[in-house]
Design a protein around this motif. Sequence first.
Motif, short mmCIF file in Angstrom:
data_model
loop_
_atom_site.label_atom_id
_atom_site.label_comp_id
_atom_site.label_asym_id
_atom_site.label_seq_id
_atom_site.Cartn_x
_atom_site.Cartn_y
_atom_site.Cartn_z
N TRP A 82 34.45 29.69 49.25
CA TRP A 82 34.81 29.63 47.71
C TRP A 82 35.66 28.51 47.49
CZ3 TRP A 82 33.79 33.49 43.93
CH2 TRP A 82 34.38 33.33 42.70
N PHE A 127 27.45 35.43 44.19
CA PHE A 127 28.82 36.20 43.77
C PHE A 127 28.51 36.83 42.41
CE2 PHE A 127 30.56 33.33 46.75
CZ PHE A 127 31.18 34.07 47.41
N ILE A 130 30.70 34.22 37.96
CA ILE A 130 31.85 33.41 38.43
C ILE A 130 32.50 32.64 37.56
CG2 ILE A 130 30.85 33.41 40.93
CD1 ILE A 130 29.61 30.67 40.21
N PRO A 145 35.52 34.51 34.78
CA PRO A 145 34.03 34.44 35.01
C PRO A 145 33.25 34.52 33.86
CG PRO A 145 34.86 36.74 35.58
CD PRO A 145 36.17 36.01 34.97
N TRP A 519 31.10 40.42 48.14
CA TRP A 519 32.47 40.62 47.47
C TRP A 519 33.19 39.20 47.01
CZ3 TRP A 519 33.65 45.61 46.61
CH2 TRP A 519 33.25 46.60 47.45
N TYR A 520 33.88 39.35 46.19
CA TYR A 520 34.77 38.37 45.72
C TYR A 520 35.65 38.05 46.93
CZ TYR A 520 33.09 38.29 40.97
OH TYR A 520 32.48 38.17 39.87
N GLU A 524 40.87 34.59 46.56
CA GLU A 524 40.75 34.32 44.94
C GLU A 524 41.17 35.60 44.19
OE1 GLU A 524 39.63 32.23 41.63
OE2 GLU A 524 39.95 31.78 43.88
N THR A 525 40.88 36.74 44.49
CA THR A 525 41.40 38.18 43.61
C THR A 525 42.74 38.29 43.76
OG1 THR A 525 41.10 39.68 45.60
CG2 THR A 525 39.14 39.21 44.17
N ILE A 531 39.62 37.81 38.14
CA ILE A 531 38.46 37.81 39.37
C ILE A 531 38.77 39.21 40.22
CG2 ILE A 531 37.16 37.08 41.21
CD1 ILE A 531 36.76 35.43 38.69
N ASN A 533 37.66 42.83 42.57
CA ASN A 533 36.62 43.51 43.21
C ASN A 533 36.88 45.05 42.97
OD1 ASN A 533 35.35 41.83 44.82
ND2 ASN A 533 37.18 41.75 46.39
N ARG A 536 33.39 47.07 41.76
CA ARG A 536 32.31 46.19 42.35
C ARG A 536 31.74 46.91 43.58
NH1 ARG A 536 31.15 40.81 41.64
NH2 ARG A 536 30.30 39.67 43.23
#
Length: 548
Positions: A82, A127, A130, A145, A519-520, A524-525, A531, A533, A536
Amino acid sequence: MGAVAAAFTLAGCSLDINEDPYAVTNLDMAQLLTATEYEVGNTFAEGYYLNANFSAYTHHTVSREIDNYSLVASYSTLGNTWAQAYRYAIKNCDELISAGDEEGDVIYAGIGRVLRAHIYMAMTDLFGDIPYTEANNPDFTTPKPDKSADIYNDLLVSINKAIANFKDTEAANTLKPGANDLFYGGSVDKWLKAANTLKLKLLVQSRLAKAQINGWAGELSSVIAENNFIGDGEDLQFPHSSALTPADERNTGYVDEYQGGQKSVWISPWMYEIMKGLTYNFKANPLRGIEDPRCNYYWYNQSTATSDAVNKTDYRDGAFISIMMGSNSGFTSNTQEAAMTCLGIYPIGGKFDDGKGGKITSSDGNGIAPDKMLQAYSVPFMKAELVLAGEIQGDAKALLVEGIKASITHVNSVSKASDASVPGISSEATSIFTDAVTALFDAASAEKKMEIVMTEKWIANFYNPVEAYNDIRRTGYPVLFTGDANNMAYTPYTQTVEAAQGLTSYNLVTILKYPRILWYPQEETTVNPNITNKGRVVSDKNVFWDVK
């Protein structure tokens, strides 16, 4: 952030990091292109970051590290990929496009658009939704995103702009790349073919959700009619050499598997059996009874059919020693460093399997194998898929044969570049193989024909997992390993140190549902509240085109 972390020399082109590649002059534009291609090539390089073991998701290989689809959000390679995409590759592409447009250097701008579309397509395919419109914009420190369908539509517009850049008749009077172009040495004709091929890939990838793509049918009709795609020897791929200084230019997968202290990539027994035409675990193998001539180029057997393994084996068939995904035998953790089957000359510039066996040492191979990005062999396979899906007219069988032959041509080319003494796959062997495949194709149902085409494309894409992952989710092929009805797997040799024939069954853990998306990354999360998860479910949440 800067374009690269350190000075490097690739393909005879030197990049000086003491120069600011974003302060654009004619000289700096040349330097910026090299930097951009380097960063784009690194993003999904085989054996690097995500692709160090993502091929386990496509059953090309098996990985202890992410066995049973265990690539969780905290896994570092997700975050590394990423970051590589957003901090370096996409940023450089955006700068190349902006500078090229501003300076009137349309060829540079066109290359930037092709490479940017390549990266964003792959990231979106992996992903889903995004950051896109707010990405690489200092006004948005936590970019939101965009919908994956919206990204695809904008990328289609961008690819069409690249095509227009390459067709611009006034471009002859502008700055054009040369040796600083690591991919095509400045050939505008090849870049145009690559842009058309990437456009075809986008349209094929989105065909099950074509109503969400603006003008999908017309765009497909026009690009098919023009029929100006990359062919043999025109692959968009990142080159590697055997050079160690001033930087290590060898294939990363080679460095990890041949120069490291521990081998981590096991060849999938599922892949092995399909290519060998076997049915121990895959009773409905669509290529049953046919041995693929590419086997000895794809992997190298350190053992012989009669030699002892280092420890008890999980899966063995003669000289081939590996482990099974999800195995509960208790033998997958056994070291087999000197006995296991390893990646060979074609995927990473390793060793050609001449059948004699022998432990791999650091002096074997040289790492001269490219990172595959957009391959000529994919074109006939994509066309065959479109024919079978009823989207275009054509001869699917002839296209299947063309794709197999293009794959074999690439295997020969890459292998010879690594070691000129390696024998190539002969035209006779190729014909025998394609005749056997087409005999099965002729006898197959319409659905089985699609399975054969996509299985052959999957074989051609060995150790090129992103494209294979897309094909699996879009078409459902190849059929993937799940164990039998009793959750068992089979090895044709006994699970002993000694080489002993004897079909042996053993238990598997419960195989998880196939991940339809990744998964993100946790990195980043953690920093971007847009962003998340939360909610998800990777086995259910799909990118827009994944409607299977």
